[in-house]
Structure formats: C-alpha cells, structure tokens
Enzyme design. Structure first.
Site, PDB file in Angstrom:
ATOM      1  N   ASN A   5      50.425  47.966   8.726  1.00 54.84           N
ATOM      2  CA  ASN A   5      49.142  47.094   8.449  1.00 54.84           C
ATOM      3  C   ASN A   5      48.493  46.844   7.121  1.00 54.84           C
ATOM      4  O   ASN A   5      48.435  48.470   6.376  1.00 54.84           O
ATOM      5  CB  ASN A   5      48.122  47.956   9.738  1.00 54.84           C
ATOM      6  N   TRP A   6      49.452  46.662   6.412  1.00 52.84           N
ATOM      7  CA  TRP A   6      48.656  46.432   4.934  1.00 52.84           C
ATOM      8  C   TRP A   6      47.352  46.186   4.297  1.00 52.84           C
ATOM      9  O   TRP A   6      46.863  46.073   3.246  1.00 52.84           O
ATOM     10  CB  TRP A   6      49.418  44.813   4.212  1.00 52.84           C
ATOM     11  N   LYS A   7      46.111  45.741   5.325  1.00 53.00           N
ATOM     12  CA  LYS A   7      45.085  45.993   5.506  1.00 53.00           C
ATOM     13  C   LYS A   7      44.912  45.001   4.163  1.00 53.00           C
ATOM     14  O   LYS A   7      45.408  43.559   3.896  1.00 53.00           O
ATOM     15  CB  LYS A   7      44.650  47.063   4.898  1.00 53.00           C
ATOM     16  N   HIS A  90      40.106  47.674  14.914  1.00 61.56           N
ATOM     17  CA  HIS A  90      40.665  48.654  14.460  1.00 61.56           C
ATOM     18  C   HIS A  90      38.909  49.384  13.792  1.00 61.56           C
ATOM     19  O   HIS A  90      38.393  48.774  13.923  1.00 61.56           O
ATOM     20  CB  HIS A  90      41.663  47.784  13.086  1.00 61.56           C
ATOM     21  N   GLU A  92      38.208  50.033  10.824  1.00 60.17           N
ATOM     22  CA  GLU A  92      37.830  49.845  10.351  1.00 60.17           C
ATOM     23  C   GLU A  92      36.494  48.606  10.249  1.00 60.17           C
ATOM     24  O   GLU A  92      35.621  48.483  10.154  1.00 60.17           O
ATOM     25  CB  GLU A  92      38.366  48.751   8.816  1.00 60.17           C
ATOM     26  N   GLU A 158      44.533  55.676  17.419  1.00 62.68           N
ATOM     27  CA  GLU A 158      44.450  56.044  15.430  1.00 62.68           C
ATOM     28  C   GLU A 158      42.846  56.651  15.883  1.00 62.68           C
ATOM     29  O   GLU A 158      41.812  56.692  16.086  1.00 62.68           O
ATOM     30  CB  GLU A 158      43.824  54.789  15.301  1.00 62.68           C
ATOM     31  N   GLY A 164      44.071  57.360   6.605  1.00 66.81           N
ATOM     32  CA  GLY A 164      43.787  57.712   4.985  1.00 66.81           C
ATOM     33  C   GLY A 164      43.387  58.835   4.207  1.00 66.81           C
ATOM     34  O   GLY A 164      43.241  59.299   3.527  1.00 66.81           O
ATOM     35  N   SER A 194      47.278  57.589  10.103  1.00 66.20           N
ATOM     36  CA  SER A 194      48.632  58.355   8.848  1.00 66.20           C
ATOM     37  C   SER A 194      50.328  58.641   8.765  1.00 66.20           C
ATOM     38  O   SER A 194      50.332  60.293   8.396  1.00 66.20           O
ATOM     39  CB  SER A 194      48.083  59.683   7.708  1.00 66.20           C
TER      40      SER A 194
END
Length: 238
Positions: A5-7, A90, A92, A158, A164, A194
């Site tokens: 997941n490159w975000k 997700h 976020e 998650e 992070g 992570s």
C-alpha cells in the site's frame, strides 16, 4: 499474499521506478503479490507488471459507476486500467475522511460488481484495545461492512495503534484476532500493522497470518523483498 500500500507517495517517475524495482527484485516470488498504488500511476504500472506474478490494486474507490462526483474514481474505471484488487475501509479513510460502515459496504458491493477483489480493512484503536473492546469493535465492523455480501472478501487486520507508529501487535494478540475473524468469515486474513524486514519472519510464523498489507516498507523494493522472502520461508512456500 503480500500487498503493498503505497498510500500518497511518489511522483510519476518515482512510482514507475519503484514498480520496476519491485518487478526486478520479486520476479521469482512464489507468494501472491499486489501493489496498490495512487490512481494516477495505475495504467503505467499495469504495463510494467504485465506478464509477471505482480497484480495491480487501488487504494480506494467510489461506489457509483459514473456521474457528477468530482474527483472520485469508480470500480469500473479501476477495472478498465487493469486493477484486480482494491483496498476498502482503511483506517485512514475512516478516520481522516469520515468514511462509515454504510459507505464501506456500498464500496464493497461496487467492487464485487465489477469483479475487483476487495481488501477490507478492520481494526481497533489503542483506547479500544486498552478497554478490552477489540472483539466488539471488529464484530461491529464486520457485520455492518459485509451486510448483504456473500462473495469472497479478503480481510486485513490493521490495529490502528500500530499503523505507522513502529508498534507491532504481539504474535498471540495477532493470532487471537485472526482466529476471531476467520470464525466470522472463511477467508484470507492479512496483518496490516507496521510489518517490516525486522519483524516479518516472526509475524509470518503466526499460524493464521495469511500475508501482510505493507505500508511504509513497501516503498523500498529491497525492504519489500525481505518481507516477502521472510513470509515464504516461514510458510515453507516452495
């Protein structure tokens, strides 16, 4: 299965370089791989990954096929540029952009309609874990998110407090949560908190971890490769 997941990272040149590096480093990997990249780079990455073992994924979608939804990307659009997977729900997206379970459910149904495999993210906050609410939170998310859905959905656990932060759930914590999820839905369950080259072998050794959703460490092809190799070693993938 290992999913990158490159975000919101890379410019166009950097994204293609990173994708090509991953292709070079992992062309002989046996485990299923996917890269979920920013939408701007999907078409070029599809060409990069063509005829390899690396699949293409997106990080989000909107549930309508088309219409007056400025700035949104539909499942139909993602499918048309070669996507096979899409991350939905997700933490976020839930926390920063206020996405609720009703919206997540609509997105899942849209992805399935267009033959994209959804990677549904669920997880608890630090305060929820400290208050022993983990399983109640997860059950609530799964019930609402999967309402009316019979098709296959990959789950990514998650723990929000580990994303992070450099913190990682302990193997026994991961095992019991994955066991809970698998009793709710018979599917692959990825760990998404992570994962990095230092902890990948330990985390991969947890019996019911079927793979990883990798954030920061997936931006570096060498680090991503180390995670993949650790997983293959732990699982005895030939």
């Amino acid at each position: 299965m290992i999913v990158a997941n490159w975000k919101m990272h890379f410019d166009a040149k950097g994204a293609i370089e990173a994708g090509c590096s991953i292709k070079t480093e992992l062309s002989s990997a046996k485990v299923e791989l996917a890269v979920c990249a920013p939408c701007l780079y999907l078409k070029e990455l599809f060409e990069c990954f063509k005829d390899t073992n690396i699949k293409l994924g997106a990080q989000n979608l909107y549930f309508e096929d088309e219409g007056a939804y400025t700035g949104e990307i539909s499942a139909m659009m993602l499918k048309s540029v070669g996507c096979e997977y899409v991350i939905i729900g997700h933490s976020e997206r839930r926390q920063i952009f206020g996405e609720d379970d009703e919206l997540v459910n609509k997105k899942l149904k849209s992805a399935i309609k267009h033959l994209l495999v959804p990677i549904l993210c669920v997880g608890e906050s630090l305060s929820q874990r400290q208050n022993n609410e983990t399983f109640a939170v997860l059950e609530n998310q799964l019930v609402k998110d999967l309402q009316g859905i019979k098709e296959s959905v990959i789950i990514a656990y998650e723990p929000i407090w580990a994303i992070g932060s450099g913190k990682v759930a302990q193997p026994d914590q991961i095992f019991e949560v994955h066991e809970f999820i698998k009793k709710f839905i018979d599917t692959k369950v990825l760990y998404g908190g992570s994962a990095n080259p230092q902890n990948a072998l330990t985390l991969s050794s947890v019996a019911n971890v079927d793979g990883f959703l990798v954030g920061g460490a997936s931006l570096d092809a060498q680090k991503f490769k180390e995670i993949v190799l650790s997983f293959e070693k732990a699982k005895g993938v030939a």
